[in-house]
Design an enzyme around this catalytic site. Structure first.
Site, PDB file in Angstrom:
ATOM      1  CE1 TYR A   1      -4.438  -1.426   0.695  1.00 45.53           C
ATOM      2  CE2 TYR A   1      -2.951  -3.240   1.217  1.00 45.53           C
ATOM      3  CZ  TYR A   1      -4.218  -2.772   0.909  1.00 45.53           C
ATOM      4  OH  TYR A   1      -5.272  -3.668   0.808  1.00 45.53           O
ATOM      5  CD  GLU A   2      -0.307   6.795  -2.398  1.00 39.68           C
ATOM      6  OE1 GLU A   2      -0.091   8.021  -2.302  1.00 39.68           O
ATOM      7  OE2 GLU A   2      -1.316   6.317  -2.931  1.00 39.68           O
ATOM      8  CB  SER A   3       0.846   4.124   4.114  1.00 41.46           C
ATOM      9  OG  SER A   3       0.402   2.778   4.173  1.00 41.46           O
TER      10      SER A   3
ATOM     11  N   GLY B   1      -0.662   8.706  -5.148  1.00 43.63           N
ATOM     12  CA  GLY B   1       0.429   8.042  -5.847  1.00 43.63           C
ATOM     13  C   GLY B   1       0.016   7.397  -7.157  1.00 43.63           C
TER      14      GLY B   1
END
Length: 256
Positions: free
Chosen positions: A50-52, A130
């Protein structure tokens, strides 16, 4: 199995597109449901990112956002966002990006920025996050969206994430070397880009969906493959796992 919703059919069909060996950059919402269904069924070794910055995450419930603690708690490791993008994404280490959007055109370009004029929009959307980088840096892109004239438009108000541009060789002409959108899974059908024009073409209809329904819910003239197939129905296992996942998610987010 015949007792399922169009949303469940879409999620199951999207999950099946993933392989056990994939390293997948996951979007929130429908993409997250599909990716985790794949992980809980036929692809237990898939790596979800995931983007985090959470790598190898295995959430028990679907996250509300990329900042949901469930992602970090269940990840193999969590790295900084700059490392995620520079080393993992731009380094070519992610095989599939799974995206959704507010608007989509026939070449797989996505809008999540504004509806209407940019300076005076009718609706200001959440933005790209993103997704623009995911769209050009992952090996290929899967898109999942429900079909509607509002979302499937002939011309985007704003291109947030590049698909195949204006079609043909436009993506490559822009210097983008990755494959781009290779599959679109909706609540009615599965679409794949034409090898030459790159325009999305319907290759499989879900049970009960018709050509007319598909054509009436997109803002362009829909094209259909010469040999049109029917999407295999969800299995009892797929539906059970998906429904259990949504039930756990609902209970967790309601505080139950």
């Amino acid at each position: 199995m015949t007792n399922f919703t169009s949303t469940e059919m879409m999620t199951v069909a999207a999950a099946r597109a993933l392989k056990n060996s994939d390293v997948c950059f996951v979007g929130i919402g429908a993409p997250s449901a599909a990716c985790n269904l794949a992980r809980l069924t036929h692809a237990p070794d898939i790596t979800l990112i995931y983007e985090s910055g959470t790598i190898g995450t295995a959430p028990d419930v679907l996250p509300l956002s990329i900042g949901d603690g469930e992602l970090c708690d269940t990840a193999v490791t969590t790295v900084s966002v700059p490392e995620m993008f520079r080393y993992w994404l731009q380094g070519g280490r992610i095989t599939v990006g799974f995206l959704g959007g507010a608007q989509l055109d026939k070449f797989g370009n996505i809008n999540t920025t504004v509806v209407g004029d940019y300076d005076n929009p009718k609706v200001r959307l959440p933005g790209g996050g993103g997704a623009p980088e995911i769209a050009v840096s992952c090996g290929e892109i899967f898109i999942t969206m429900k079909q509607s004239l509002r979302g499937f438009v002939d011309k985007l108000d704003f291109i947030t994430s590049l698909g195949h541009g204006t079609g043909g060789t436009d993506r490559a002409d822009k210097g983008v070397t990755t494959k781009g959108p290779s599959r679109l899974i909706t609540d009615l059908a599965i679409w794949e880009p034409d090898p030459e024009t790159k325009e999305f073409t319907v290759t499989s209809l879900h049970q009960g969906a018709t050509r007319e329904q598909v054509a009436e819910t997109v803002g362009w003239k829909a094209k259909f493959a010469t040999e049109l197939s029917e999407t295999p129905l969800p299995t009892a296992e797929e539906l059970e796992v998906l429904r259990d996942l949504h039930a756990r998610t609902k209970a967790a987010h309601s505080g139950s």
